[in-house]
Design a protein around this motif. Structure first.
Motif, PDB file in Angstrom:
ATOM      1  N   LEU A  15       0.843  -1.191   0.000  1.00 23.17           N
ATOM      2  CA  LEU A  15       0.000   0.000   0.000  1.00 23.17           C
ATOM      3  C   LEU A  15       0.880   1.244   0.000  1.00 23.17           C
ATOM      4  CD1 LEU A  15      -2.747  -1.015   2.581  1.00 23.17           C
ATOM      5  CD2 LEU A  15      -2.936  -0.931   0.092  1.00 23.17           C
ATOM      6  N   TRP A  16       0.365   2.328  -0.622  1.00 26.56           N
ATOM      7  CA  TRP A  16       1.132   3.551  -0.797  1.00 26.56           C
ATOM      8  C   TRP A  16       0.338   4.777  -0.380  1.00 26.56           C
ATOM      9  CZ3 TRP A  16       6.113   3.095  -2.685  1.00 26.56           C
ATOM     10  CH2 TRP A  16       6.448   1.845  -3.208  1.00 26.56           C
ATOM     11  N   SER A  17       1.050   5.754   0.145  1.00 24.88           N
ATOM     12  CA  SER A  17       0.535   7.101   0.401  1.00 24.88           C
ATOM     13  C   SER A  17       1.110   8.025  -0.652  1.00 24.88           C
ATOM     14  CB  SER A  17       0.988   7.599   1.778  1.00 24.88           C
ATOM     15  OG  SER A  17       0.370   6.894   2.807  1.00 24.88           O
ATOM     16  N   HIS A  18       0.582   9.245  -0.678  1.00 25.40           N
ATOM     17  CA  HIS A  18       1.094  10.280  -1.576  1.00 25.40           C
ATOM     18  C   HIS A  18       1.544  11.464  -0.729  1.00 25.40           C
ATOM     19  CE1 HIS A  18      -1.868   7.936  -3.902  1.00 25.40           C
ATOM     20  NE2 HIS A  18      -0.836   7.887  -4.728  1.00 25.40           N
ATOM     21  N   LEU A  19       2.750  11.927  -0.976  1.00 22.73           N
ATOM     22  CA  LEU A  19       3.340  13.050  -0.262  1.00 22.73           C
ATOM     23  C   LEU A  19       3.399  14.225  -1.226  1.00 22.73           C
ATOM     24  CD1 LEU A  19       4.884  13.810   2.427  1.00 22.73           C
ATOM     25  CD2 LEU A  19       6.972  13.338   1.133  1.00 22.73           C
ATOM     26  N   ALA A  20       2.837  15.370  -0.821  1.00 28.13           N
ATOM     27  CA  ALA A  20       2.774  16.528  -1.713  1.00 28.13           C
ATOM     28  C   ALA A  20       2.937  17.813  -0.913  1.00 28.13           C
ATOM     29  CB  ALA A  20       1.435  16.536  -2.451  1.00 28.13           C
ATOM     30  N   SER A  21       3.115  18.896  -1.623  1.00 27.59           N
ATOM     31  CA  SER A  21       3.172  20.225  -1.018  1.00 27.59           C
ATOM     32  C   SER A  21       2.072  21.076  -1.623  1.00 27.59           C
ATOM     33  CB  SER A  21       4.524  20.896  -1.288  1.00 27.59           C
ATOM     34  OG  SER A  21       4.477  22.260  -0.928  1.00 27.59           O
ATOM     35  N   ASP A  22       1.407  21.880  -0.796  1.00 33.98           N
ATOM     36  CA  ASP A  22       0.430  22.822  -1.325  1.00 33.98           C
ATOM     37  C   ASP A  22       1.042  24.213  -1.470  1.00 33.98           C
ATOM     38  OD1 ASP A  22       0.526  23.703   1.294  1.00 33.98           O
ATOM     39  OD2 ASP A  22      -1.622  23.506   1.663  1.00 33.98           O
TER      40      ASP A  22
END
Length: 86
Positions: A15-22
């Protein structure tokens, strides 16, 4: 702000998460570099993060949000890059 969604996306037997910046991509890349997240994990507008790293990434300062909120905040910031878009 650095955001991470729950590890719900299946792929490669995990399983995977998503890492992002706003805020901007530079903030995202610096955060990933600080945690030794491989550059190959970057996919258009986010890093793919394996579920077993989730707690450490949150402890390092990523804000847990829903997948829907993560995408909405990327769109609001003008940082969402859809597959096939230039």
């Amino acid at each position: 702000m650095i955001l991470i969604d729950p590890p719900h996306t299946e792929g490669y037997g995990r399983l995977w998460s998503h890492l992002a910046s706003d805020s901007d991509y530079e903030e995202l890349h610096l955060f990933a570099e600080r945690l030794a997240i491989p550059a190959r994990g970057f996919d258009r507008d986010h890093y793919d993060i394996p579920a077993e790293w989730y707690d450490a990434v949150v402890a390092a300062g990523a804000e847990p949000v829903s997948s829907r909120e993560l995408v909405a905040r990327l769109r609001e910031a003008g940082l969402r890059r859809r597959r096939g878009a230039t």
